[in-house]
Enzyme design. Structure first.
Site, PDB file in Angstrom:
ATOM      1  N   ALA A  19       0.939  -1.288   0.143  1.00 60.74           N
ATOM      2  CA  ALA A  19      -0.075   0.027   0.111  1.00 60.74           C
ATOM      3  C   ALA A  19       0.952   1.377   0.098  1.00 60.74           C
ATOM      4  CB  ALA A  19      -0.955  -0.159   1.204  1.00 60.74           C
ATOM      5  N   GLY A  41       0.689  -5.080   1.001  1.00 64.30           N
ATOM      6  CA  GLY A  41      -0.530  -5.207   0.079  1.00 64.30           C
ATOM      7  C   GLY A  41      -0.397  -5.775  -1.229  1.00 64.30           C
ATOM      8  N   GLU A  70      -0.529  -9.202  -0.816  1.00 60.17           N
ATOM      9  CA  GLU A  70      -1.744  -9.486  -0.566  1.00 60.17           C
ATOM     10  C   GLU A  70      -2.610  -9.584  -1.847  1.00 60.17           C
ATOM     11  OE1 GLU A  70      -2.478  -6.435   2.579  1.00 60.17           O
ATOM     12  OE2 GLU A  70      -3.097  -7.997   3.929  1.00 60.17           O
ATOM     13  N   GLU A  72       4.153  -5.302   7.298  1.00 57.10           N
ATOM     14  CA  GLU A  72       3.447  -4.215   7.936  1.00 57.10           C
ATOM     15  C   GLU A  72       3.756  -4.028   9.370  1.00 57.10           C
ATOM     16  OE1 GLU A  72       2.343  -6.392   5.986  1.00 57.10           O
ATOM     17  OE2 GLU A  72       0.770  -5.695   4.604  1.00 57.10           O
TER      18      GLU A  72
HETATM   19  N1  3HC Z   1       4.340   3.704  -0.096  1.00 53.23           N
HETATM   20  C1  3HC Z   1       4.974   4.876  -0.498  1.00 53.23           C
HETATM   21  N2  3HC Z   1       6.367   5.056  -0.858  1.00 53.23           N
HETATM   22  C2  3HC Z   1       7.411   4.140  -0.558  1.00 53.23           C
HETATM   23  C3  3HC Z   1       6.756   2.803  -0.308  1.00 53.23           C
HETATM   24  C4  3HC Z   1       5.438   2.394  -0.184  1.00 53.23           C
HETATM   25  N3  3HC Z   1       4.925   1.224   0.307  1.00 53.23           N
HETATM   26  N4  3HC Z   1       7.800   2.011  -0.509  1.00 53.23           N
HETATM   27  C5  3HC Z   1       8.863   2.510  -0.682  1.00 53.23           C
HETATM   28  N5  3HC Z   1       8.405   3.992  -0.874  1.00 53.23           N
HETATM   29  C6  3HC Z   1       9.283   4.952  -1.455  1.00 53.23           C
HETATM   30  C7  3HC Z   1      10.373   5.465  -0.336  1.00 53.23           C
HETATM   31  O1  3HC Z   1       9.783   6.300   0.534  1.00 53.23           O
HETATM   32  C8  3HC Z   1      11.116   6.073  -0.977  1.00 53.23           C
HETATM   33  O2  3HC Z   1      11.036   7.207  -1.587  1.00 53.23           O
HETATM   34  P1  3HC Z   1      12.023   8.653  -1.808  1.00 53.23           P
HETATM   35  O3  3HC Z   1      13.128   8.060  -2.954  1.00 53.23           O
HETATM   36  O4  3HC Z   1      11.426   9.878  -2.088  1.00 53.23           O
HETATM   37  O5  3HC Z   1      12.978   8.621  -0.593  1.00 53.23           O
HETATM   38  C9  3HC Z   1      11.344   5.272  -2.593  1.00 53.23           C
HETATM   39  O6  3HC Z   1       9.981   4.693  -2.616  1.00 53.23           O
HETATM   40  C10 3HC Z   1      12.238   4.140  -2.716  1.00 53.23           C
HETATM   41  O7  3HC Z   1      12.362   3.391  -1.379  1.00 53.23           O
HETATM   42  P2  3HC Z   1      13.659   2.674  -0.834  1.00 53.23           P
HETATM   43  O8  3HC Z   1      14.741   3.754  -0.701  1.00 53.23           O
HETATM   44  O9  3HC Z   1      13.267   2.063   0.586  1.00 53.23           O
HETATM   45  O10 3HC Z   1      14.315   1.832  -1.989  1.00 53.23           O
HETATM   46  P3  3HC Z   1      14.764   0.474  -1.740  1.00 53.23           P
HETATM   47  O11 3HC Z   1      15.211  -0.110  -3.164  1.00 53.23           O
HETATM   48  O12 3HC Z   1      15.999   0.533  -0.862  1.00 53.23           O
HETATM   49  O13 3HC Z   1      14.021  -0.473  -1.216  1.00 53.23           O
HETATM   50  C11 3HC Z   1      11.602  -1.812  -0.984  1.00 53.23           C
HETATM   51  C12 3HC Z   1      12.703  -0.795  -1.707  1.00 53.23           C
HETATM   52  C13 3HC Z   1      12.154  -2.941  -0.460  1.00 53.23           C
HETATM   53  C14 3HC Z   1      10.334  -1.695  -1.750  1.00 53.23           C
HETATM   54  C15 3HC Z   1      11.565  -0.658   0.277  1.00 53.23           C
HETATM   55  O14 3HC Z   1      11.199   0.611  -0.066  1.00 53.23           O
HETATM   56  C16 3HC Z   1      10.497  -0.986   1.185  1.00 53.23           C
HETATM   57  O15 3HC Z   1      10.579  -2.195   2.041  1.00 53.23           O
HETATM   58  N6  3HC Z   1       9.376  -0.499   1.393  1.00 53.23           N
HETATM   59  C17 3HC Z   1       8.112  -0.636   2.185  1.00 53.23           C
HETATM   60  C18 3HC Z   1       7.047  -1.992   1.929  1.00 53.23           C
HETATM   61  C19 3HC Z   1       6.279  -1.819   2.982  1.00 53.23           C
HETATM   62  O16 3HC Z   1       6.307  -1.519   3.988  1.00 53.23           O
HETATM   63  N7  3HC Z   1       4.933  -2.381   2.434  1.00 53.23           N
HETATM   64  C20 3HC Z   1       4.007  -2.650   3.090  1.00 53.23           C
HETATM   65  C21 3HC Z   1       3.208  -1.370   2.961  1.00 53.23           C
HETATM   66  S1  3HC Z   1       1.721  -1.298   4.282  1.00 53.23           S
HETATM   67  C22 3HC Z   1       0.596  -2.193   3.560  1.00 53.23           C
HETATM   68  O17 3HC Z   1       0.867  -2.845   2.470  1.00 53.23           O
HETATM   69  C23 3HC Z   1      -0.845  -2.110   4.190  1.00 53.23           C
HETATM   70  C24 3HC Z   1      -1.460  -3.282   3.709  1.00 53.23           C
HETATM   71  O18 3HC Z   1      -1.456  -4.564   4.383  1.00 53.23           O
HETATM   72  C25 3HC Z   1      -2.973  -2.996   3.396  1.00 53.23           C
END
Ligand code: 3HC
Ligand code: NAI
Length: 690
Positions: A62, A103, A106, A126
């Site tokens: 998400a 997500g 998911e 998450e």
């Molecule tokens: N939403 C919004 N922005 C995101 C994002 C996300 N899920 N994941 C990454 N970004 C953004 C970062 O803020 C960053 O932005 P910036 O360049 O402006 O600083 C850019 O994407 C690149 O991210 P990274 O610097 O972390 O890049 P990497 O290549 O090192 O890593 C990644 C990529 C492995 C995808 C890492 O970003 C990551 O782990 N992201 C989070 C994943 C996550 O937590 N997903 C779950 C979200 S909650 C959810 O899905 C709820 C659902 O269950 C309902």
């Protein structure tokens, strides 16, 4: 630009998410997927569907910004999309490349089949954001892989490599070309009229589960997840998957998700997610600055820190030389490294082959000339300016002209160290934390002359060595240790006034710190603490509590001598009446009438000085932004991540209340304890850190 591409590959509709940087399912993406699903369902030519991501990444989850703003609740939600997918009477296959997280995974779990590239990773991270998978993740994962695997994976949030995901039944195949194979599978499934397999209906692994596993897992997690909300809710959801009807369990997950989303912990952890990414950015570096490629490294000093730093490079696959004064010291250092790796193998976190690979990358040397090929040399010798200057003079003479010379000093002047070289522009501080092979923080310290490339290279070590990286300016103690003196100093003032070590540590550990300040002192060594204190110059109107000095002089060095602020049985702390006699003696000598100190006072009096010095550090430009300080404290000093770091805490607590506390402390402890001007400005303006 459309964020979801739709094309036909014969009779297969390919829905491709194209939303940089990580294909997060923002509202536009969800709307795009909803339209594509509708078109594919309605088009008689389309017999099957494939969902994929562009630029080598499936969907990273998400959009985290939308979770904070509430937009993730706007129609169509992920759950709406999943209901739409499950209603499509045609095979849907996920083609997973790169990462399918949160997500994103998911969505993949809602497809009928999943094919992943060999280097792909899936997972439900998450929990790291203080929430839980809110779109059936806990349910579908548990149904496909079973509750044991789900408990481990979803409470840790760690990514799962494709090979393991296949073993667990989370994906159906690994392919060289995930998209091409997914199209073939989708087409074949349609042609063969294969029954559509919904993870939400699979139940063989949740049938006859021994529910004792949940109690046992809760016990296992008790200390690790102390104070947190999401991990416990995740266990409840997985248990619900095994013990309730499908509908009840999915609804249970929804409610648990909402509860986590509303919690302050979610706010704090999402703050840290973005803070960690901001911390990597150095605004004053020219946009075209490129870090120097680091192909080899040399570490000077194979003591506590040098050995751990060398392990970081070896773990990253980078050859590293470890330089010591004598063969004997070198053997001792190498022996310790070997022991650390062997312990990891024993624990099961490293394979024998992995250990051999890492060890083969570490070469011990005793001759400076041997390290002339390294791209970076990191000095980790005694904390003594004279020794450091000597080492840097020698490094400057032998290292390749392009090489960066870094110091692991925890508080010495990096400018002064750089000044003894002919290349001050290539000198920088790289402050690792102990144990360096475990601790995530790397606090880089720029000197007056550090060039943009030197700074960029030190920052790039974060990614290379899997560290969380922050840039600090050069001052006594940099960010972390400069602030710490006020925190631990205040702990001693509280002891003088009537608190006990047990009370102070209990309050701070209750707040969520991994260890209270006095237990930390005993761990680091009261000889080390006292020698740092002695070197510190303080203004005339200020004093240090004599407690640390007296503890040191009583030979109570901490854990290493079996007694300090506590007595120790191994690592177990035991209250010691002798230390109370010493502390009460100090109160008497200072004419302080000891009193009962409320726990709330202890908490506020320890946190406010930390924040106050942090505000000065921001104002002076030593930290680029306040959130960098949160990153330092959470990753280097055991501040509870789910409280967001000291600066985040202060904003929530109220700047005016921090100021009021500091005014009182300033009146008794001296000038340096008075409110920081930045706090006063923020309180007056009603603004937050920006
Ligand atoms: N939403 C919004 N922005 C995101 C994002 C996300 N899920 N994941 C990454 N970004 C953004 C970062 O803020 C960053 O932005 P910036 O360049 O402006 O600083 C850019 O994407 C690149 O991210 P990274 O610097 O972390 O890049 P990497 O290549 O090192 O890593 C990644 C990529 C492995 C995808 C890492 O970003 C990551 O782990 N992201 C989070 C994943 C996550 O937590 N997903 C779950 C979200 S909650 C959810 O899905 C709820 C659902 O269950 C309902
Ligand atoms: P240590 O005493 O464990 O190790 C220092 C090593 O350097 C010794 O093995 C010594 O033989 C070697 N050495 C001394 N002079 C040398 C020289 N001229 N050439 C080659 N080797 C030499 O010290 P530790 O704890 O590893 O600290 C090293 C540095 O890291 C210090 O600057 C310290 O302030 C800093 N630091 C220490 C932390 C800790 O918790 N121990 C945390 C963060 C930084």
């Amino acid at each position: 630009m459309p964020v979801v591409n739709y094309r036909l590959d014969g009779n297969v509709a390919v829905i491709e998410i194209d939303h940089p940087p990580v294909n997060a399912t923002s509202i536009e993406v969800r709307e795009g997927i909803a339209v594509a699903l509708k078109d594919a369902a309605a088009d008689p030519v389309v017999e099957a569907l494939v969902i994929a991501g562009s630029r080598g990444i499936f969907i990273a989850g998400a959009d985290i910004k939308e979770i904070s703003s509430g937009i993730s609740n706007k129609f169509p939600t992920l759950r709406d999309l999943q209901a739409q997918m499950e209603a499509v009477p045609k095979p849907i296959v996920a083609a997973i490349t790169g990462t399918a997280l949160g997500g994103g995974f998911e969505i993949a779990l809602t497809c009928h089949w999943r094919i992943a590239a060999a280097d792909a990773k899936v997972g439900l991270p998450e929990v790291k954001l203080g929430i839980l998978p809110g779109a059936g993740g806990t349910q579908r994962f548990t149904r496909l892989a079973g509750p044991e695997a789900a408990l481990e994976a979803i409470t840790s949030g760690n990514p799962i490599p494709a090979k393991r995901a296949l073993e667990l039944g989370l994906i159906d195949a690994i392919a060289d070309d995930a998209l091409a194979d997914a199209v073939v599978l989708a087409r074949t499934a349609a042609a063969d009229r294969r029954p559509l397999r919904l993870a939400s209906e699979v139940d063989d692994k949740i049938a006859a589960v021994d529910t004792a596993i949940f109690g046992a897992f809760r016990k296992k997690l008790a200390s690790k997840a102390r104070g947190q909300l999401a991990p416990w809710k995740i266990i409840d959801c997985i248990e619900a998957a095994c013990t309730r009807t499908r509908e009840e369990a999915f609804n249970f997950e929804r409610e648990a998700f909402n509860e986590c989303r509303e919690s302050p912990q979610r706010k704090a952890l999402i703050h840290l997610f973005f803070a960690e990414r901001e911390a990597k950015k150095v605004p004053d570096l020219p946009a075209d600055t490129r870090p120097l490629p680091i192909r080899s490294a040399a570490i000077v000093g194979a003591g506590t820190m040098g050995g751990g730093i060398a392990m970081n490079f070896a773990n990253a696959g980078i050859p590293v030389q470890l330089l010591e004064l004598s063969q004997e010291a070198l053997d001792r250092g190498l022996g310790l490294i070997q022991k650390n790796y062997a312990a990891s193998v024993k624990r099961g976190s490293l394979t024998e082959a992995g250990m051999e690979r890492a060890l083969s990358l570490i070469q011990g040397v005793t001759d400076y000339d041997a390290i002339n090929g390294a791209d970076i040399a990191i000095e980790a010798v005694f904390e003594d300016m004279k020794v450091k200057k000597d080492v840097f003079t020698r490094l400057d003479a032998v290292c390749a002209p392009h090489a960066i010379l870094a110091t692991n000093t925890s508080s010495l002047d990096v400018d002064a160290i750089a000044a003894v070289t002919q290349r001050p522009q290539s000198v920088i501080g790289t402050h690792f934390f102990s144990p360096a092979n475990v601790m995530k923080l790397l606090e880089n310290v720029r000197s007056k002359h550090s060039s943009p490339q030197t700074i960029a290279t030190a920052m790039s070590l974060g990614k290379l060595l899997n560290k969380v990286v922050v840039l600090a300016g050069n001052c006594d103690g940099f960010i972390g240790n400069r602030m710490l003196q006020f925190y631990s100093g205040e702990a001693e003032f509280l002891l003088e006034e009537g608190a006990t070590p047990e009370q102070i540590d209990r309050v701070m550990e209750g707040f969520g710190f991994a260890m209270g300040p006095l237990a930390v002192r005993d761990l680091a060594g009261n000889d080390v603490g006292y020698s740092i204190r002695k070197a510190r110059k303080i203004p005339a109107d200020e004093r240090f509590s004599p407690i640390l000095q007296r503890v040191f002089e009583a030979g109570r060095l901490g854990q290493k001598s079996g007694k300090g602020f506590y007595r120790y049985d191994g690592r177990t702390r035991i209250s010691d009446p002798e230390i109370m006699t010493l502390i009460e003696g100090v109160s008497r000598d200072l004419g302080i009438a000891r009193r009962e100190i409320p726990d709330e006072e202890i908490l506020v009096r320890l946190l406010c000085p930390l924040v106050n010095e942090g505000a000065k550090i921001v104002d002076e430009g030593i930290a680029i932004r306040a959130s960098d300080i949160d990153i330092v404290y959470v990753n280097g000093y055991g501040f509870p991540s789910y409280k967001g770091g000291p600066m985040f805490w202060a904003q929530d607590f109220g700047f005016d209340k921090v100021i009021a506390t500091m005014q009182k402390l300033g009146a008794t402890h001296g000038r340096r304890w008075r409110p920081a001007p930045l706090l006063e400005r923020l309180a007056a303006s009603g603004k937050g850190w920006s």
